[in-house]
Design a protein around this motif. Structure first.
Motif, PDB file in Angstrom:
ATOM      1  N   ARG A 106       4.064  -2.439  -3.691  1.00 49.10           N
ATOM      2  CA  ARG A 106       3.918  -3.526  -2.726  1.00 49.10           C
ATOM      3  C   ARG A 106       4.089  -4.867  -3.429  1.00 49.10           C
ATOM      4  O   ARG A 106       3.627  -5.048  -4.556  1.00 49.10           O
ATOM      5  CB  ARG A 106       2.535  -3.469  -2.062  1.00 49.10           C
ATOM      6  N   PHE A 107       4.736  -5.803  -2.757  1.00 48.50           N
ATOM      7  CA  PHE A 107       4.852  -7.178  -3.255  1.00 48.50           C
ATOM      8  C   PHE A 107       3.875  -8.018  -2.448  1.00 48.50           C
ATOM      9  O   PHE A 107       4.034  -8.153  -1.238  1.00 48.50           O
ATOM     10  CB  PHE A 107       6.283  -7.689  -3.076  1.00 48.50           C
TER      11      PHE A 107
ATOM     12  N   ALA B 218     -11.573  -9.855  -0.050  1.00 47.02           N
ATOM     13  CA  ALA B 218     -11.295  -8.464  -0.425  1.00 47.02           C
ATOM     14  C   ALA B 218      -9.908  -8.028   0.018  1.00 47.02           C
ATOM     15  O   ALA B 218      -9.546  -6.864  -0.158  1.00 47.02           O
ATOM     16  CB  ALA B 218     -12.347  -7.556   0.212  1.00 47.02           C
ATOM     17  N   TRP B 219      -9.134  -8.952   0.605  1.00 45.04           N
ATOM     18  CA  TRP B 219      -7.895  -8.565   1.289  1.00 45.04           C
ATOM     19  C   TRP B 219      -6.654  -9.114   0.606  1.00 45.04           C
ATOM     20  O   TRP B 219      -6.653 -10.230   0.077  1.00 45.04           O
ATOM     21  CB  TRP B 219      -7.930  -9.079   2.737  1.00 45.04           C
ATOM     22  N   LEU B 220      -5.610  -8.313   0.650  1.00 45.31           N
ATOM     23  CA  LEU B 220      -4.294  -8.737   0.174  1.00 45.31           C
ATOM     24  C   LEU B 220      -3.311  -8.612   1.318  1.00 45.31           C
ATOM     25  O   LEU B 220      -3.404  -7.677   2.124  1.00 45.31           O
ATOM     26  CB  LEU B 220      -3.818  -7.825  -0.963  1.00 45.31           C
TER      27      LEU B 220
ATOM     28  N   VAL C  27      -7.052  -3.680   2.142  1.00 45.35           N
ATOM     29  CA  VAL C  27      -8.268  -3.912   1.355  1.00 45.35           C
ATOM     30  C   VAL C  27      -7.933  -3.594  -0.090  1.00 45.35           C
ATOM     31  O   VAL C  27      -7.352  -2.547  -0.387  1.00 45.35           O
ATOM     32  CB  VAL C  27      -9.433  -3.013   1.827  1.00 45.35           C
ATOM     33  N   ASP C  28      -8.294  -4.492  -0.967  1.00 44.17           N
ATOM     34  CA  ASP C  28      -7.911  -4.378  -2.373  1.00 44.17           C
ATOM     35  C   ASP C  28      -9.028  -3.732  -3.191  1.00 44.17           C
ATOM     36  O   ASP C  28     -10.168  -4.201  -3.173  1.00 44.17           O
ATOM     37  CB  ASP C  28      -7.618  -5.788  -2.901  1.00 44.17           C
ATOM     38  N   LEU C  29      -8.692  -2.666  -3.913  1.00 46.28           N
ATOM     39  CA  LEU C  29      -9.655  -2.071  -4.852  1.00 46.28           C
ATOM     40  C   LEU C  29      -9.111  -2.138  -6.286  1.00 46.28           C
ATOM     41  O   LEU C  29      -9.392  -1.269  -7.105  1.00 46.28           O
ATOM     42  CB  LEU C  29      -9.995  -0.633  -4.440  1.00 46.28           C
ATOM     43  N   VAL C  30      -8.315  -3.171  -6.542  1.00 42.72           N
ATOM     44  CA  VAL C  30      -7.794  -3.404  -7.889  1.00 42.72           C
ATOM     45  C   VAL C  30      -8.317  -4.745  -8.438  1.00 42.72           C
ATOM     46  O   VAL C  30      -8.614  -4.863  -9.624  1.00 42.72           O
ATOM     47  CB  VAL C  30      -6.251  -3.386  -7.907  1.00 42.72           C
TER      48      VAL C  30
ATOM     49  N   GLY D 183      -3.260   3.922   5.081  1.00 43.94           N
ATOM     50  CA  GLY D 183      -4.409   3.504   5.888  1.00 43.94           C
ATOM     51  C   GLY D 183      -4.836   2.069   5.616  1.00 43.94           C
ATOM     52  O   GLY D 183      -5.874   1.623   6.118  1.00 43.94           O
ATOM     53  N   GLY D 184      -4.081   1.349   4.774  1.00 40.55           N
ATOM     54  CA  GLY D 184      -4.387  -0.068   4.566  1.00 40.55           C
ATOM     55  C   GLY D 184      -5.374  -0.342   3.445  1.00 40.55           C
ATOM     56  O   GLY D 184      -6.095  -1.345   3.481  1.00 40.55           O
ATOM     57  N   VAL D 185      -5.407   0.543   2.435  1.00 40.44           N
ATOM     58  CA  VAL D 185      -6.292   0.328   1.287  1.00 40.44           C
ATOM     59  C   VAL D 185      -5.469   0.446   0.007  1.00 40.44           C
ATOM     60  O   VAL D 185      -4.774   1.449  -0.196  1.00 40.44           O
ATOM     61  CB  VAL D 185      -7.445   1.366   1.251  1.00 40.44           C
ATOM     62  N   SER D 186      -5.536  -0.557  -0.846  1.00 43.55           N
ATOM     63  CA  SER D 186      -4.747  -0.577  -2.080  1.00 43.55           C
ATOM     64  C   SER D 186      -5.619  -0.154  -3.263  1.00 43.55           C
ATOM     65  O   SER D 186      -6.496  -0.885  -3.701  1.00 43.55           O
ATOM     66  CB  SER D 186      -4.195  -1.991  -2.297  1.00 43.55           C
TER      67      SER D 186
END
Ligand SMILES: Cc1ncc(COP(=O)(O)O)c(C=O)c1O
Length: 451
Positions: free
Chosen positions: A50-51, A58-60, A69-72, A411-414
């Motif tokens: 993803r770019f 918490a969002w990208l 939702v960003d988990l990085v 599902g919209g979670v990175s």
């Protein structure tokens, strides 16, 4: 930001090619592999990287228009969440006053004082721009201080990309299945002794076999670059006392764990548990300490740090070192990293890990979650035994992670695009972010089960 862009509203380019795919193709034509750091190319998980064009809390938001939702958390620095208002304002203020002077400015000492308050063994500090520089400099100091050549590191620990530290290095190398790097001479590689992590006997044997030749043991304070593998009870204490007994130094690499595993890094976590009777001699920081801009640090006992030029004979310097904009971001981040922020990080991490464990268990997917303070990762391993080292981490199922990762992305979670990385929450992971993760999990758990 949740709901700002509808979940299924991925914009599609005229030719029917998703925007990220077009951007990836364009990048591959001018940037090696299309990325500026290997793990970003999704080799371990497949699909199109993803770019991202925007981050808030918490969002990208990616170039396709979809939000995740960003988990990085930028691999750690975004402790308070993306584009935190106080950090952005501090950066803007600093930038208005000049992007850099190549000379000293008052905020450098302010940031150093803040660090030393939390981590007292960082009696003196030197700011650099990357974690790689910090560990490289720590090793140079250790060799100068001891007049010895050899360094001990542990398999699966990552300390950046300097020549001597790339053997069995975890992180991107583990992701790509590389034992080390081409371009490192045999002579350089021979100066690094690689040992299994958490192996008390191997460590003692190395000191005996190389008596008087080991300058330092470098260790992640808790290993987080092969998934999260904390030191076994007593390991840090034994490592430190063994090293000191044999005249060697201990370099604790807190580039990833510093100010993230807890307010005083993983050292602080262990101190609170009474597990570190002796402090390390040198410590390295990065990521959170620069609040998302290029800043890192090496610190330690004054007598050792004073070996650095101009106080001493060990050379180190940098055009961008202590850059005022980066220092401003680090200061604002550390000031914002208060008890409330750590309480939120702790509860968000527990919520995410709890939801993951629940769904994987419900779907009968064998797994194990391991912790280092607020950091955790999920190993898709068949048995419940703790993962203690790189061999154990390598037993995880990459196929299950790949399926799980892609379903979460759908599902919209990175998630981190590799099973060999920690998961990072931020203090901005609120109920909406947790709800998105909860919604994505059942399909991801199912995907992992059938992989
Ligand atoms: C523990 C550790 N040390 C050093 C580094 C290298 O830092 P940088 O990528 O800023 O060079 C990293 C990067 O992930 C790390 O996790």
């Amino acid at each position: 930001m949740s709901g700002a862009v509808s979940h299924g509203a991925a914009a599609v380019a005229e030719a029917g090619v998703p925007v990220s795919a077009r951007l990836a193709e364009r990048a591959r034509n001018v940037i090696v592999g299309g990325v500026n750091s290997p793990v970003r190319d999704f080799a371990a998980v497949g699909g199109t990287p993803r770019f991202f064009v925007r981050g808030k809390g918490a969002w990208l938001t990616c170039a396709d228009g979809r939000d995740y939702v960003d988990l990085v958390a930028a691999w750690g620095p975004a402790l308070l969440g993306h584009a935190h208002s106080e950090v952005v304002e501090a950066v803007q203020r600093a930038a208005t006053n000049g992007l850099g002077f190549g000379a000293s400015h008052p905020d450098e000492a302010e940031l150093a004082e803040l660090i030393a308050q939390r981590v007292p063994h960082a009696e003196r500090l030197r700011f650099v721009s990357t974690g790689t520089e910090a560990t490289m400099t720590a090793i140079r100091i250790a060799r100068a201080a001891t007049a010895r050549p050899l360094i001990v590191k542990f398999a699966g620990h990552y300390h950046g990309h300097s020549d001597g530290l790339l053997a069995a290095a975890g992180s991107g190398l583990a992701t790509l299945g590389l034992p080390g790097s081409a371009g490192v001479t045999a002579e350089t590689a021979a100066q690094t002794i690689v040992l299994p992590y958490n192996d008390f006997d191997a460590l003692e044997a190395a000191f005996i076999a190389h008596e008087g030749r080991i300058a330092a043991v470098i260790t992640e304070a808790a290993a987080c670059n092969m998934g999260v593998v904390p030191p076994a009870p007593g390991f840090t204490a034994v490592l430190t006392s063994l090293a000191h007994r044999h005249g060697a130094l201990v370099i604790s690499d807190e580039v990833l764990t510093g100010f993230r595993a807890g307010p005083a890094g993983y050292w602080g976590v262990q101190r609170d548990l009474g597990q570190v009777p002796e402090a390390p001699d040198l410590v390295t920081f990065g990521k959170v300490v620069g609040g998302g801009l290029p800043l890192a640090a090496v610190g330690g006992r004054t007598a050792l740090m004073d070996l650095l030029a101009p106080a001493g004979p060990v050379y180190q310097g940098g055009t961008l070192s202590g850059n005022p904009v980066a220092v401003a971001a680090g200061l604002a981040t550390l000031r914002g990293a208060d008890d409330a922020a750590y309480a939120r990080l702790t509860s968000a991490a527990a919520q995410v890990a709890g939801l993951v464990a629940h769904e994987l268990t419900a779907a009968s997917v064998p797994h194990r979650i391991q912790w280092a303070g607020t950091l955790f990762s999920v190993f898709f391993v068949d048995d419940a035994a703790p993962v203690r080292d790189y061999v154990g981490a390598s037993r995880q199922s990459s196929a299950r992670y790949r399926a799980f990762f892609n379903a979460m992305l759908e599902g919209g979670v990175s998630l981190p695009p590799s099973p060999y990385e920690a998961w990072f929450v931020t203090a901005a992971h609120d109920d909406a972010a947790i709800a998105r993760i909860a919604d994505a999990l059942p399909a991801a758990a199912h995907a992992a089960r059938v992989a």
